[in-house]
Design a protein around this motif. Structure first.
Motif, mmCIF file in Angstrom:
data_model
loop_
_atom_site.group_PDB
_atom_site.id
_atom_site.type_symbol
_atom_site.label_atom_id
_atom_site.label_comp_id
_atom_site.label_asym_id
_atom_site.label_seq_id
_atom_site.Cartn_x
_atom_site.Cartn_y
_atom_site.Cartn_z
ATOM 1 N N TRP A 1 -5.837 10.526 3.581
ATOM 2 C CA TRP A 1 -4.988 10.735 2.408
ATOM 3 C C TRP A 1 -3.564 11.101 2.796
ATOM 4 O O TRP A 1 -2.628 10.848 2.047
ATOM 5 C CB TRP A 1 -5.598 11.790 1.484
ATOM 6 N N ARG A 2 -3.391 11.678 3.993
ATOM 7 C CA ARG A 2 -2.027 11.874 4.500
ATOM 8 C C ARG A 2 -1.385 10.520 4.786
ATOM 9 O O ARG A 2 -0.186 10.335 4.564
ATOM 10 C CB ARG A 2 -2.042 12.747 5.761
ATOM 11 N N ILE A 3 -2.182 9.591 5.289
ATOM 12 C CA ILE A 3 -1.678 8.243 5.537
ATOM 13 C C ILE A 3 -1.267 7.583 4.226
ATOM 14 O O ILE A 3 -0.196 6.964 4.128
ATOM 15 C CB ILE A 3 -2.741 7.401 6.266
ATOM 16 N N VAL A 4 -2.097 7.725 3.191
ATOM 17 C CA VAL A 4 -1.761 7.155 1.878
ATOM 18 C C VAL A 4 -0.480 7.783 1.337
ATOM 19 O O VAL A 4 0.370 7.094 0.762
ATOM 20 C CB VAL A 4 -2.930 7.347 0.889
ATOM 21 N N ILE B 1 -4.058 0.408 4.463
ATOM 22 C CA ILE B 1 -5.087 0.868 3.528
ATOM 23 C C ILE B 1 -6.437 0.274 3.902
ATOM 24 O O ILE B 1 -7.471 0.962 3.914
ATOM 25 C CB ILE B 1 -4.724 0.470 2.084
ATOM 26 N N GLY B 2 -6.454 -1.020 4.209
ATOM 27 C CA GLY B 2 -7.702 -1.673 4.576
ATOM 28 C C GLY B 2 -8.343 -1.068 5.813
ATOM 29 O O GLY B 2 -9.574 -1.025 5.934
ATOM 30 N N ARG B 3 -7.531 -0.580 6.750
ATOM 31 C CA ARG B 3 -8.067 0.012 7.973
ATOM 32 C C ARG B 3 -8.436 1.477 7.813
ATOM 33 O O ARG B 3 -9.356 1.968 8.464
ATOM 34 C CB ARG B 3 -7.042 -0.125 9.103
ATOM 35 N N TRP B 4 -7.700 2.188 6.942
ATOM 36 C CA TRP B 4 -7.836 3.629 6.878
ATOM 37 C C TRP B 4 -8.739 4.141 5.754
ATOM 38 O O TRP B 4 -9.172 5.296 5.796
ATOM 39 C CB TRP B 4 -6.455 4.268 6.717
ATOM 40 N N MET B 5 -8.993 3.320 4.750
ATOM 41 C CA MET B 5 -9.726 3.802 3.582
ATOM 42 C C MET B 5 -11.069 3.093 3.449
ATOM 43 O O MET B 5 -11.180 1.905 3.751
ATOM 44 C CB MET B 5 -8.911 3.578 2.310
#
Length: 442
Positions: free
Chosen positions: A12-15, A135-139
């Motif tokens: 969520w920090r990445i988002v 997003i595709g990689r992290w979520m």
């Protein structure tokens, strides 16, 4: 990998950082639309020349969507997004520095701005394809639509707040200073992303094993036959990616009506003052900032209940139809306040399709998610070009209400095309599509 506390939520920090990229990108692209009020008279630029400068950005932005997405697929989001944001800051400084100081005279200033804005479009082309790739990689798949919607909410917030921010800077420090100050945001987000952003969650020391397991949840290991992992060009033979891109063309046509023509409509037709028209133009994007993540969350909940593609399709189609109908109601309303209310909701709904569109592009394309997002966004920006060209012609031929109602037709066409997006084994887009047979309920 260093074990982090089990409650960690690095994703969520990445988002949040990607949302910052989205907001800053709109600040960087929209600042000139306000600054030109003082810039154009000083440089001796006509309205037609200012329009051509705006178009230079769109051309660079559209042409480099796919190359930027491919670069993101190959080099990773960390490097590509940091380099992109750094270029925004540098080019924003040049926008205030070169015309009239280094390049004197109207012709030289015009040519320098054409080049700078084209290059800014090239630099900004990476924003959404590579953010969607991240997003595709992290979520986890079940959070894709909401995550993409949150990122898009950064754009609507940027659309809402850039005009008053830049206007205040321009009035207090001059139009050149407005570019120098807004450039700082690009350098800050680039530095923060380089510090905290990683290409994959496996690369981040703060990601706990439990969070990594959650991120990997729901991913399909199925492979489509006869497709090489590095063959991003196969996207151009993917019926589903092409249909999604065509749908996004029509979606963006409707959205760009509000971006390019709402202010003029409110001032010329609804008789708002110049100041009130500015605030009235910002209001729909404030509403959209609230609606976009909310409906992204709804899309993910529907995906859990009815299947990944079905949930995204239901949300996108409903938002497209609602936006088109509300646009038609708004331009036809006799009461100005009913018109504003309908337009606010119409803008909110059309922007709320972004989460389903971007999450679907990534799911369809597997390892070529950046390239697929670039293809889709290139089609969307061509929809913007069509909007800027067609609407003034329609205004001259059939008047403002019917011209703006063309957005209702476009939204309807975009909704219908969603019905034709049906991934299967014959789709040539990706060897690793997240839409496995058990994940999609037609």
């Amino acid at each position: 990998m260093t074990e982090a506390p089990k409650h960690s939520a690095v994703r969520w920090r990445i988002v949040a950082l990607l949302t910052g990229f989205s907001l800053v990108s709109y600040l960087s692209r929209m600042n000139i639309s306000v600054a030109q009020q003082y810039m154009a008279p000083e440089m001796g630029l006509s309205d037609i020349q200012i329009g051509q400068i705006f178009s230079a950005f769109m051309i660079g932005y559209a042409l480099f969507q796919v190359p930027a997405g491919v670069w993101g697929d190959r080099r990773g989001p960390r490097l590509v997004l940091a380099a992109a944001a750094f270029s925004w800051g540098f080019l924003t400084i040049l926008t205030g520095l070169l015309p009239g100081i280094v390049f004197k005279g109207a012709a030289a200033a015009f040519l320098s701005l054409l080049l700078i804005r084209f290059l800014l479009g090239v630099g900004e082309a990476a924003t959404y394809p590579v953010a969607a790739l991240a997003i595709g990689r992290w979520m986890p798949v079940r959070e894709h639509a909401f995550s993409n919607a949150v990122v898009i909410a950064g754009a609507t917030a940027g659309s809402a707040f850039t005009p008053p921010i830049v206007a205040a800077l321009m009035q207090n420090a001059g139009w050149r200073a407005s570019f120098y100050v807004t450039s700082l945001f690009s350098f800050v987000i680039a530095a923060l992303w380089w510090w905290q952003g990683k290409d994959r969650p496996e690369d981040h020391s703060g990601v706990a094993a439990s969070e990594l397991a959650l991120i990997r949840e729901g991913r399909s290991a199925t492979k489509s036959p006869g497709v090489e992992a590095d063959s991003w060009l196969t996207l151009f033979r993917s019926r589903n990616v092409l249909l999604l891109s065509l749908s996004y063309f029509f979606d963006s046509y409707t959205m760009f009506i509000f971006v390019f023509w709402l202010y003029k409509y409110l001032v010329d037709v609804r008789k708002f003052s110049l100041t009130d028209g500015g605030w009235a133009t910002s209001l729909p994007f404030v509403v959209a900032t609230v609606m976009v993540p909310l409906l992204g969350w709804v899309s993910d909940r529907l995906s859990v209940r009815f299947g990944t593609l079905a949930g995204r399709r239901m949300t996108a189609m409903s938002c497209l139809v609602a936006s088109g109908l509300l646009l038609f109601l708004g331009v036809g309303a006799s009461s100005v306040w009913i018109a504003i209310a309908a337009i606010c909701l119409s803008v909110g709904f059309i922007n709320s399709t972004e989460g389903p569109y971007w999450s679907t592009a990534i799911s369809l394309a597997g390892p070529h998610g950046g390239a697929a997002g670039g293809m889709m966004n290139m089609a969307g920006n061509l929809g913007g070009v069509a909007c800027t060209s067609l609407v003034p012609v329609l205004v001259a031929l059939v008047g403002w209400p019917n011209a703006l109602a063309s957005g209702t037709v476009a939204a309807g066409l975009g909704a219908v095309l969603w019905l034709l997006v049906r991934p299967g084994a014959d789709d040539k887009a990706s060897p690793e599509s997240h839409y496995s047979a058990d994940a999609v309920r037609q």
